[in-house]
Design a protein around this motif. Structure first.
Motif, PDB file in Angstrom:
ATOM      1  N   ASP A  72       7.276   0.755  11.383  1.00  0.00           N
ATOM      2  CA  ASP A  72       5.976   1.215  10.884  1.00  0.00           C
ATOM      3  C   ASP A  72       4.986   1.178  12.057  1.00  0.00           C
ATOM      4  O   ASP A  72       4.215   0.243  12.215  1.00  0.00           O
ATOM      5  N   TYR A 120       0.866  -1.183   0.000  1.00  0.00           N
ATOM      6  CA  TYR A 120       0.000   0.000   0.000  1.00  0.00           C
ATOM      7  C   TYR A 120       0.897   1.226   0.000  1.00  0.00           C
ATOM      8  O   TYR A 120       2.071   1.154   0.387  1.00  0.00           O
ATOM      9  N   GLU A 169       6.047  -2.233  13.996  1.00  0.00           N
ATOM     10  CA  GLU A 169       6.308  -3.228  12.968  1.00  0.00           C
ATOM     11  C   GLU A 169       7.775  -3.121  12.601  1.00  0.00           C
ATOM     12  O   GLU A 169       8.229  -2.077  12.130  1.00  0.00           O
ATOM     13  N   LYS A 186      -1.770   4.083  10.200  1.00  0.00           N
ATOM     14  CA  LYS A 186      -0.348   3.926   9.938  1.00  0.00           C
ATOM     15  C   LYS A 186       0.318   5.200   9.431  1.00  0.00           C
ATOM     16  O   LYS A 186       1.510   5.178   9.117  1.00  0.00           O
ATOM     17  N   GLY A 204       7.560  -4.652   4.775  1.00  0.00           N
ATOM     18  CA  GLY A 204       6.491  -5.207   5.599  1.00  0.00           C
ATOM     19  C   GLY A 204       7.131  -5.852   6.815  1.00  0.00           C
ATOM     20  O   GLY A 204       8.347  -6.088   6.860  1.00  0.00           O
ATOM     21  N   THR A 205       6.294  -6.089   7.798  1.00  0.00           N
ATOM     22  CA  THR A 205       6.756  -6.639   9.073  1.00  0.00           C
ATOM     23  C   THR A 205       7.546  -7.922   8.865  1.00  0.00           C
ATOM     24  O   THR A 205       7.106  -8.811   8.152  1.00  0.00           O
TER      25      THR A 205
END
Ligand SMILES: O=C(O)/C=C/C(=O)CC(=O)CC(=O)O
Ligand code: CA
Ligand code: MG
Length: 409
Positions: A217, A143, A183, A237, A327-328
């Motif tokens: 994040d 995203y 994150e 976020k 991403g995590t």
């Protein structure tokens, strides 16, 4: 060997040489390279005005051959005794400088590349469907985030206010986030940009991506859970994303490159080819000084080269200073999860810190530090530094009092 005194076994030796932006009491922000516990002022050491700028973007735009040239030149300056007299005046102790956001962040994209993280979050957010959505193994899901709220490590993070509604609540309430999370992620910093309609292949990765930083994040899980259907992450976020101050060049990560986990089904051709860009980075997450997780980056399903190819396949451009995060990072084991939501399983199983207190989510005053190391040559380790942030209490909303009868907590 460097002529410079560096701490024995430093993760910031000649094989690392990360870039950042620093200032001193009497000099404005400019570009430097970290060596041991010192910063080499590149504006003073090299004859290129690009290093006197308060961000790496100008240098990022110069491209791969220039990045390699500068790395070779810095290595020579720090190794060849003949340069000592010239270089020494351009070295500053780290504790005498202030570190800044290293690059002006262009577009910011956050991916979702850990199968373990995506499965865990899917189980908690969508318990009535399959943990992985049907598209997950066909494309790296992502995203667009809010680049203007990317901040450098050490910047305090104010607990966000927002709408939140637990499944059992009749209506949404407004107020400070109650499920504030982290994150642990790895960020990829774009150097050379593209023209509209110029998709990149995974094989183009090293020509367009300059290096790597660490990312936290910060995530407001209660705000996120209520707002995200159907368009995805938004205010949950966008209040702050923290990055580490040192960007480690890809050239320093040559010994960390590994094959990613086996990808089945086989991805479409535009997501294949080139050298493997799995990365054997060991992350560590500390909460108030205590290690709560050790996420292994090598377990990430999609590689950053595939992320770049996917992000440009429709003809979208990338520009110098764009940031895309992995991403995590969550590994298969419980103590390898990169978010508190996973570590405490949504609050059902709080973690206990050595001081006897427990946490499901972050409390005001908590400090989170994410660090990482990677294999260097001959059994050495190189450091990615750390990204740190402390939580400050939520601010009063200027147009809405917490005491307002409309507040439904
Ligand atoms: O599965 C969801 O609905 C949302 C997941 C996330 O929290 C998005 C995200 O930031 C992706 C990641 O860090 O892996
Ligand atoms: Ca994320
Ligand atoms: Mg964020």
């Amino acid at each position: 060997m460097t002529w410079l005194a560096v701490p024995e076994g430093t993760p910031f030796g000649l094989t690392n040489l990360p870039y950042g932006v620093f200032s001193t009491a009497d000099a404005a922000p400019r570009v430097g390279v970290r060596i041991g516990d010192q910063v080499l002022d590149l504006a003073a050491a090299l004859d290129d005005p690009v290093f006197a700028e308060p961000a790496l973007n100008g240098f990022l735009a110069q491209g791969r051959s220039r990045w390699d040239e500068v790395r070779a030149r810095v290595t020579e300056l720090l190794t060849d005794e003949r340069w000592r007299g010239t270089v020494e005046p351009a070295l500053l102790p780290l504790d005498r400088v202030r570190l800044h956001l290293p690059f002006a962040v262009g577009d910011y994209v956050d991916f979702y590349a850990s199968e373990h993280h995506a499965s865990n979050i899917g189980r908690m957010f969508r318990s009535d469907s399959e943990p992985l959505t049907p598209n997950w193994k066909h494309l790296p899901i992502g995203y667009h985030g809010r680049s203007g709220t990317v901040v450098v490590s050490g910047t305090p993070v104010v607990r966000p206010n927002g709408q939140r509604k637990a499944p059992t609540d009749a209506a949404p309430g407004f107020g400070p986030c109650r499920r504030l999370d982290i994150e642990a992620e790895v960020g990829f910093v774009v150097g050379a940009g593209t023209e509209p309609g110029q998709p990149l292949a995974p094989a183009d990765f090293a020509d367009h991506v300059f290096g790597v930083c660490l990312v936290n994040d910060w995530s407001a899980r209660d705000i996120q859970a209520w707002e995200y259907v159907p368009l995805g992450p938004f205010l949950g976020k966008s209040f702050a994303t923290s990055v580490s101050p040192w960007v480690v060049p890809l050239a320093a990560l040559e010994h960390a490159r590994v094959a990613p986990p086996v990808q089945a089904p086989q991805p479409l051709p535009y997501l294949t080819g080139g050298r493997p860009w799995g990365l054997d980075l060991d992350l560590e997450v500390r909460l108030n000084g205590h290690v709560v997780s050790r996420p292994p980056y090598a377990s990430m399903y999609w590689t950053p080269a595939q992320m770049l190819a996917h992000m440009t396949v429709n003809g979208a451009t990338v520009r110098p200073g764009d940031l895309f995060a992995s991403g995590t990072v969550s590994g298969p084991e419980k103590d390898q999860r990169g978010s508190l939501m996973e570590l405490s399983w949504g609050g059902q199983d709080p973690i206990t810190l050595p001081d006897g207190t427990t946490r499901s989510f972050l409390e005001d005053g908590d400090e989170v530090v994410i660090s990482a190391t990677a294999p260097g040559p001959d059994g050495t380790r190189i450091g990615l530094g750390e990204v740190a942030g402390r939580i400050l209490p939520a601010a009063d909303h200027p147009h809405f009092s917490q005491q307002d009868p409309k507040e439904q907590s």
